[in-house]
Design an enzyme around this catalytic site. Structure first.
Site, PDB file in Angstrom:
ATOM      1  CG  ASP A 279       0.009   0.114   2.502  1.00  0.00           C
ATOM      2  OD1 ASP A 279      -0.070   1.186   3.127  1.00  0.00           O
ATOM      3  OD2 ASP A 279       0.364  -0.977   2.706  1.00  0.00           O
ATOM      4  CB  CYS A 319      -2.516   9.600 -17.028  1.00  0.00           C
ATOM      5  SG  CYS A 319      -2.032  11.549 -16.713  1.00  0.00           S
ATOM      6  CG  HIS A 354       1.042  12.151 -13.918  1.00  0.00           C
ATOM      7  ND1 HIS A 354       1.858  11.780 -15.221  1.00  0.00           N
ATOM      8  CD2 HIS A 354       2.313  12.203 -13.043  1.00  0.00           C
ATOM      9  CE1 HIS A 354       2.973  11.625 -15.263  1.00  0.00           C
ATOM     10  NE2 HIS A 354       3.137  11.560 -14.237  1.00  0.00           N
TER      11      HIS A 354
HETATM   12 ZN    ZN Z   1       0.188  11.566 -16.701  1.00  0.00          ZN
END
Ligand code: ZN
Length: 429
Positions: A279, A319, A354
């Protein structure tokens, strides 16, 4: 019950690829889990998170227990329904945050005694209660309550007591979980304790592996508390080497406390040692400070030098932030307006998206490389891109050598000891 399939092993390192199928679908491992403290990941809708390819997130039991509270979650039919999250979910036991956030906590054999944040009254969290709360939350993976001591504790007797108690508490969690009828949909993980003591770790692993038929996976807990990284990786490696092949291995809280700008290397070193899950609050937490992750290290978009940088964060990144062409200059520009109005897509959301995608790409690339038999090359490439300008952290070199990958072979990149690499992030955030 969880279905765990081992798909490939790296012939050089201990890395492996597997598919973990839970009640809310399949998750490919190794993976990192974004941490969604208060149900949602800050700034993102569950649909956005899902569209980024994330299939497993971590919710904090302690926070969910405070707000919205177990009663509301039960009425909603669990945390999946409450937050509109359709993929897999893992909850911690609540114990760690209880100990670190409560005004006082006393650990007894019965459980953890703490001051209720509601009433100020002494309240007990027992292993059974922790499991019951996680049942109400409905997470696909639930964690045993363990007795956690800070990793830098010098008191060996206390570390030993906590380790033995964690084994006894695991037994109570197993009994409670098995009697609950929730075993078909929820999967209990054990947590190996034992501090920085290799012998105690060994004894803990041995005892917990004996309970293998009652646990779906094993976690390594009690690390990332500020210990030397060279100690950290040795403990991880020793535990992993003795854990069963046919269960997922989860290294908890990597980079939670210290110099988290090295988190990317933490993750990949752990993968090379045989870790399947980790995590990580870093991609989301650091986004709040305007820090974006790139293959050449983190960059701090708040710095004036980005005011006239018209490139995206990373031109090869798929992204939405990079594809839509948001320039570093634009992201730098909206920082000033951040508190004034949260109109359009804020810096926080743009950079969070991102960073989550960046991290997912690193892990996806690692899985592909393991499957294709090229993981050592992938490691060398990643490290030389990421650390080329600042130098390899010495502990990464040591850890990877232990699994037959020598970063220094044919490389003229320097090695830095101690906390190691410093990017602009470490001075500015
Ligand atoms: Zn990106």
């Amino acid at each position: 019950m969880a279905h765990f399939e081992l798909l490939a092993r790296c012939p050089t390192t201990r890395a492996r690829v597997s598919r973990l199928t839970l009640a809310h679908g399949a998750t490919m491992l190794p993976t990192f889990m974004p941490v969604a403290t208060q149900a949602a990941i800050k700034g993102l809708t569950p649909q956005q998170v899902e569209s980024l390819g994330v299939t497993l997130i971590l919710n904090n039991t302690y926070h969910l227990n405070l707000r919205p509270g177990i009663k509301v979650l039960s009425e909603a039919g669990g945390a999946h329904k409450f937050q509109g999250w359709n993929k897999n979910l893992l909850t911690d036991s609540g114990g760690f945050q209880l100990v670190s956030l409560s005004k006082f906590t006393t650990i007894t054999e019965e459980g953890a005694l703490f001051e209720s944040p509601f009433t100020g009254e002494p309240t007990m969290l027992t292993p059974e209660e922790s499991i019951s709360i996680q049942h109400a939350i409905g997470a696909d993976i639930i964690m045993q309550l363990d007795d956690v001591v800070p990793s830098l504790t010098q008191d060996r007797a206390r570390v030993e007591e906590a380790m033995e108690r964690s084994v006894r508490w695991l037994d109570r969690c197993i009994t409670h979980h098995n009697l609950s009828g929730k075993r078909a949909t929820q999967n209990l993980f054990a947590i190996v304790q034992g501090g920085l003591d290799l012998e105690l770790r060994d004894r803990c692993v041995t005892q917990m592996v004996q309970r293998k038929n009652d646990v779906a996976g094993f976690a390594i807990g009690g690390l990332s508390g500020g210990e030397e990284k060279d100690v950290f990786w040795r403990i991880v490696k020793q535990c992993i080497d003795k854990l069963p092949e046919d269960r997922p291995r989860y290294c908890m809280g990597i980079g939670f406390a210290e110099g988290s700008y090295i988190i990317q290397s933490n993750l990949l070193v752990c993968v090379a040692l045989g870790v399947d899950m980790a995590d990580c609050v870093f991609p989301t937490r650091t986004a709040r400070f305007g820090v974006a992750l790139t293959h050449n290290g983190p960059i701090n978009l708040r710095l004036a030098k980005y005011a006239r940088d018209f490139e995206p964060i990373d031109s090869s990144c798929p992204c939405p932030t990079c594809v839509e062409g948001s320039s570093r200059a634009m992201l730098h520009h909206i920082i000033g307006r951040e508190t004034a109005a949260a109109q359009g897509r804020s810096l926080l959301v743009s950079v969070t998206i991102h960073n989550i995608v960046f991290q997912a790409r690193i892990m996806g690339g690692a899985r592909d490389a393991i499957m294709g038999g090229t993981f050592p090359t992938y490691l060398r490439q990643f490290f030389s891109n990421y650390f080329g300008d600042v130098g390899y952290p010495e502990w990464c070199v040591n850890a990877l050598r232990s699994v037959n990958v020598d970063l220094l072979e044919g490389s003229d990149i320097k090695v830095v000891s101690g906390k190691g690499a410093k990017w602009e992030y470490s001075t500015a955030a």
